[in-house]
Design a protein around this motif. Structure first.
Motif, PDB file in Angstrom:
ATOM      1  N   UNK A  41     -24.500  49.101 -16.254  1.00  8.29           N
ATOM      2  CA  UNK A  41     -23.056  49.338 -16.280  1.00  8.29           C
ATOM      3  C   UNK A  41     -22.328  48.781 -15.056  1.00  8.29           C
ATOM      4  N   UNK A  42     -22.517  47.521 -14.737  1.00  4.46           N
ATOM      5  CA  UNK A  42     -21.869  46.962 -13.548  1.00  4.46           C
ATOM      6  C   UNK A  42     -20.353  46.955 -13.646  1.00  4.46           C
ATOM      7  N   UNK A  43     -19.837  46.883 -14.864  1.00  7.64           N
ATOM      8  CA  UNK A  43     -18.390  46.782 -15.034  1.00  7.64           C
ATOM      9  C   UNK A  43     -17.659  48.042 -14.575  1.00  7.64           C
ATOM     10  N   UNK A  44     -18.373  49.151 -14.385  1.00 12.77           N
ATOM     11  CA  UNK A  44     -17.715  50.378 -13.964  1.00 12.77           C
ATOM     12  C   UNK A  44     -17.425  50.392 -12.469  1.00 12.77           C
ATOM     13  N   UNK A  45     -18.116  49.554 -11.719  1.00 17.55           N
ATOM     14  CA  UNK A  45     -17.922  49.484 -10.264  1.00 17.55           C
ATOM     15  C   UNK A  45     -17.966  50.887  -9.666  1.00 17.55           C
ATOM     16  N   UNK A  46     -16.901  51.319  -8.950  1.00 14.94           N
ATOM     17  CA  UNK A  46     -16.866  52.689  -8.441  1.00 14.94           C
ATOM     18  C   UNK A  46     -15.765  53.517  -9.094  1.00 14.94           C
ATOM     19  N   UNK A  47     -15.094  52.931 -10.078  1.00 13.45           N
ATOM     20  CA  UNK A  47     -13.996  53.591 -10.807  1.00 13.45           C
ATOM     21  C   UNK A  47     -12.856  54.030  -9.874  1.00 13.45           C
ATOM     22  N   UNK A  48     -12.698  53.342  -8.775  1.00 14.09           N
ATOM     23  CA  UNK A  48     -11.687  53.780  -7.819  1.00 14.09           C
ATOM     24  C   UNK A  48     -10.276  53.612  -8.369  1.00 14.09           C
ATOM     25  N   UNK A  49     -10.078  52.601  -9.185  1.00 12.80           N
ATOM     26  CA  UNK A  49      -8.750  52.353  -9.746  1.00 12.80           C
ATOM     27  C   UNK A  49      -8.299  53.501 -10.644  1.00 12.80           C
ATOM     28  N   UNK A  50      -9.242  54.121 -11.361  1.00 14.08           N
ATOM     29  CA  UNK A  50      -8.893  55.205 -12.281  1.00 14.08           C
ATOM     30  C   UNK A  50      -9.235  56.582 -11.724  1.00 14.08           C
ATOM     31  N   UNK A  51     -10.198  56.645 -10.782  1.00 17.00           N
ATOM     32  CA  UNK A  51     -10.628  57.934 -10.241  1.00 17.00           C
ATOM     33  C   UNK A  51     -10.857  57.825  -8.740  1.00 17.00           C
ATOM     34  N   UNK A  52      -9.784  57.701  -7.955  1.00 17.13           N
ATOM     35  CA  UNK A  52      -9.959  57.550  -6.514  1.00 17.13           C
ATOM     36  C   UNK A  52     -10.452  58.814  -5.820  1.00 17.13           C
ATOM     37  N   UNK A  53     -10.277  59.971  -6.449  1.00 13.99           N
ATOM     38  CA  UNK A  53     -10.564  61.227  -5.762  1.00 13.99           C
ATOM     39  C   UNK A  53     -12.043  61.411  -5.429  1.00 13.99           C
ATOM     40  N   UNK A  54     -12.941  60.884  -6.250  1.00  9.28           N
ATOM     41  CA  UNK A  54     -14.366  61.019  -5.952  1.00  9.28           C
ATOM     42  C   UNK A  54     -14.688  60.415  -4.592  1.00  9.28           C
ATOM     43  N   UNK A  55     -14.194  59.227  -4.368  1.00  7.76           N
ATOM     44  CA  UNK A  55     -14.452  58.551  -3.096  1.00  7.76           C
ATOM     45  C   UNK A  55     -13.645  59.187  -1.964  1.00  7.76           C
ATOM     46  N   UNK A  56     -12.445  59.602  -2.245  1.00  7.90           N
ATOM     47  CA  UNK A  56     -11.593  60.167  -1.211  1.00  7.90           C
ATOM     48  C   UNK A  56     -12.104  61.523  -0.716  1.00  7.90           C
ATOM     49  N   UNK A  57     -12.706  62.298  -1.600  1.00  9.11           N
ATOM     50  CA  UNK A  57     -13.280  63.577  -1.174  1.00  9.11           C
ATOM     51  C   UNK A  57     -14.461  63.343  -0.235  1.00  9.11           C
TER      52      UNK A  57
END
Length: 391
Positions: A41-57
């Motif tokens: 699933x490389x196309x999912x990357x880190x999903x930051x564009x749609x779900x920034x909160x995971x990385x921001x937390x």
């Protein structure tokens, strides 16, 4: 990419398939970039564009005060704006993309973080690459249009602007970014000769890579960003792997003293400008997380030693929070303080280095005990002849 440009052969075990058989991953992904296929699933990357909160937390829990991010030019200009950006996208689509940018930056600031925004981090739009990219003057014009849109949309929300990360072209944007804190992220390596006859080659390499670009724009900068990962050993016209040196997974020589020595050298050259330095990138690809802990501590101590000598270092940004896309090496090299389970819904697993980094940030201290523990674990792994991936 680092390993490739060093002329190091990458060994990739490809699964042999029966003739005519197509796997699900091949059906879903049509990219012809080989490195795109080395994880699920490389196309999912880190999903930051749609779900920034995971990385921001994750970022918030470390205690850092600055969050560095970039904007993919192609997301704003998915096609060549021959007749202007509004004609290329339409007013509604342009408004939507501006709102999305505003929302993501708002999420970053809601976590109490200052924003460092990179305008160009290698992501040249495919349509620009098709006609020759930066070799054509119109690409500069398109990029300025892109920059104006981003700045006009986010001007009051961004604390630090980086025009180019690892700049390889000359483009002046300070007129667009007037009254803003503007700099570049300049990639540097400490180079040393393998032998006596390689001294001239080192001098030549440094003259071409260390200062020319910054010299050309230094009077326009509010800070000088330094990306430092390690050292290069030059032998003849190429680079040399030295058996007694430590290397990252991506082939970069680990050498914390190089950070100190380069900061001193840059300060001596540009101290008349009275601008600070920001370590905009520093990190190591290490899936085992054994090297990363002493790497982190020793590089922080190197920065501190430079500050004691009078180098004005404003901030330090570690690269990176979560394992991410490493260009031609794909998702191979693991730079993250946090591992990403790409076959498990992008589940995040914090490494011990994540907790060590958080401790240093929140306490502002590097203890003797933490330093000894990090080195002891590394030495133990070396004695046990543990191995690591090499990309």
């Amino acid at each position: 990419m680092e390993a490739m440009i060093r002329g190091l052969q990458k060994f990739v075990e490809d699964e042999v398939e029966e003739e005519g058989k197509v796997t699900a991953s091949n059906e879903e992904c049509h990219h012809n970039v080989a490195a795109w296929h080395n994880v699920p699933h490389p196309e999912e990357r880190l999903r930051f564009w749609s779900d920034p909160d995971t990385e921001l937390k994750l970022a918030k829990d470390t205690g850092i005060s600055i969050f560095r991010m970039g904007i993919d030019w192609t997301r704003i200009m998915p096609q060549e704006p021959v007749n202007g950006l509004k004609d290329a996208l339409g007013r509604m689509m342009l408004l939507f993309r501006s709102i999305m940018l505003h929302w993501i930056i708002s999420r970053v600031r809601s976590y109490g973080k200052k924003v460092m925004l990179t305008l160009f981090h290698h992501s040249l739009p495919p349509w620009a690459g098709d006609y020759g990219g930066w070799k054509l003057e119109k690409t500069v014009d398109y990029f300025i249009d892109f920059t104006k849109l981003v700045v006009n949309s986010l001007s009051d929300m961004v604390d630090y602007w980086i025009t180019f990360n690892v700049p390889h072209v000359f483009c002046m944007l300070t007129s667009t970014l007037s009254n803003k804190v503007v700099g570049v992220a300049h990639n540097v390596s400490f180079t040393r000769p393998y032998g006596l006859f390689d001294v001239a080659a080192v001098t030549l390499a440094n003259s071409l890579t260390l200062f020319p670009y910054v010299d050309s724009i230094c009077d326009k900068l509010d800070f000088i960003g330094i990306n430092y990962y390690g050292q290069e050993v030059i032998s003849g016209v190429g680079l040399k792997l030295v058996e007694t040196d430590e290397y990252s997974e991506s082939g970069r020589g680990v050498y914390p003293d190089g950070m100190f020595r380069l900061l001193i050298e840059f300060h001596e050259r540009y101290k008349h400008l009275k601008v600070p330095f920001i370590i905009t990138e520093n990190g190591v690809s290490d899936e085992t997380d054994v090297i990363r802990r002493p790497y982190l501590l020793e590089h922080l101590l190197a920065v501190y030693a430079a500050m004691i000598k009078g180098v004005p270092v404003l901030d330090y940004l570690f690269w990176t929070i979560s394992d991410n896309w490493e260009w031609a090496d794909g998702y191979g090299p693991k730079f993250g303080l946090v591992a990403v389970g790409r076959a498990n819904g992008l589940a995040r697993i914090s490494h011990p280095s994540y907790h060590l980094f958080s401790k240093v940030v929140t306490t502002g201290k590097i203890t003797r005990e933490d330093r000894e523990r990090a080195w002891n674990e590394l030495q133990k792994a070396a004695k046990e002849k543990q191995t690591r991936p090499f990309y």
